[in-house]
Design an enzyme around this catalytic site. Structure first.
Site, short mmCIF file in Angstrom:
data_model
loop_
_atom_site.label_atom_id
_atom_site.label_comp_id
_atom_site.label_asym_id
_atom_site.label_seq_id
_atom_site.Cartn_x
_atom_site.Cartn_y
_atom_site.Cartn_z
N TYR A 1 -2.04 -0.98 10.29
CA TYR A 1 -2.15 -1.31 8.87
C TYR A 1 -0.93 -0.82 8.11
O TYR A 1 -0.32 -1.56 7.34
CB TYR A 1 -3.42 -0.67 8.29
CG TYR A 1 -3.57 -0.82 6.79
CD1 TYR A 1 -4.16 -1.96 6.25
CD2 TYR A 1 -3.14 0.18 5.92
CE1 TYR A 1 -4.30 -2.11 4.88
CE2 TYR A 1 -3.28 0.04 4.55
CZ TYR A 1 -3.85 -1.10 4.04
OH TYR A 1 -3.99 -1.24 2.67
N SER B 1 0.84 -1.20 0.00
CA SER B 1 0.00 0.00 0.00
C SER B 1 0.87 1.24 0.00
O SER B 1 2.01 1.23 0.50
CB SER B 1 -0.90 0.02 1.25
OG SER B 1 -1.55 1.27 1.40
#
Length: 246
Positions: free
Chosen positions: A158, A144
């Site tokens: 995350y 990401s």
């Protein structure tokens, strides 16, 4: 013997995972999907239900059982796996959908996030290494943009799990490469899916292409990394974000 190429993909039920399965299915691949959700009749690919494994990646023991199940299914394909795509991830939010920072995130959430986002990919890669080697296959880890910069919506657990996944990709590329297995990552930015955080549209001004990406655009990058067109690409992380990281 089924002579189709075979893909194992986690997190197939929506967004990037859903688009990826459609792209590979259109190319004639057999797809084995893993998701915590049961198979849905909204998933338009052949043999979808019979090749779906309902699995919570947060459960290490359940993952071990699922790996044995996948290996048994691949035996009918000569024990070959052409691609493993580690797409599933979780990103817990605070009350009202707020971002959980490094001070506020409870430790049990850190552990759950790292189990799904980081440990599951290496467990799957190690567990299926024999089948990947037999096919000279590819592994694609979905990292990401949040793994390389502080993000306004992605929580700390995350983001750090995705940074760790990017580092793991390099390590796996070095370790799996001599076996003929390529390992790469893609790092999506702001992708137009059903799970976009409120306010994401405001980030468009920071994206040189001035738009959100589509799941299909990410799926095309994944397909490239699993195809012969990328036969000398190993240990790379491809940014699919419209230039947002520049």
């Amino acid at each position: 013997m089924d002579d189709r190429k075979t893909l194992v993909l986690t997190g197939a039920s929506r967004g990037i995972g859903h688009a990826t399965v459609k792209r590979f299915s259109e190319a004639g691949w057999r797809i084995i999907t893993c998701s915590r959700h049961p198979f849905s009749d909204k998933c338009p690919w052949p043999a979808g239900e019979e090749d779906h494994i309902q699995l919570d990646l947060a459960d290490p023991d359940g993952l071990g059982t699922a790996i044995a199940d996948i290996r048994a299914r691949l035996a009918a394909n000569g024990g070959r796996l052409h691609a493993l795509v580690n797409n599933a991830a979780i990103s817990p939010k605070g009350e009202g959908g707020t971002r959980l920072n490094s001070i506020e995130t409870p430790m049990h959430l850190w552990r759950a996030v790292f189990q799904v986002n980081f440990f599951a990919p290496i467990m799957l890669g190690r567990g299926l290494v024999k089948e990947l080697k037999a096919a000279r296959g590819s592994v694609v880890n979905v990292s990401s943009i949040a793994g390389g910069r502080v993000h306004p919506f992605a929580g700390t657990a995350y983001a750090t799990s995705k940074a760790a996944l990017a580092a793991l990709t390099r390590e796996m590329a070095a370790d799996f490469g001599p076996l003929g297995i390529r390992v790469n990552a893609i790092a999506p930015g702001e992708i137009d899916t059903a799970i976009l955080s409120p306010g994401t549209e405001a980030l468009i001004d920071d994206i040189p292409l001035r738009r959100l990406g589509s799941p299909k655009e990410v799926a095309e990058a994944i397909f490239f990394l699993c195809s012969d067109a990328s036969s000398y690409v190993n240990g790379a992380e491809i940014h699919v974000n419209g230039g947002q990281h520049v």
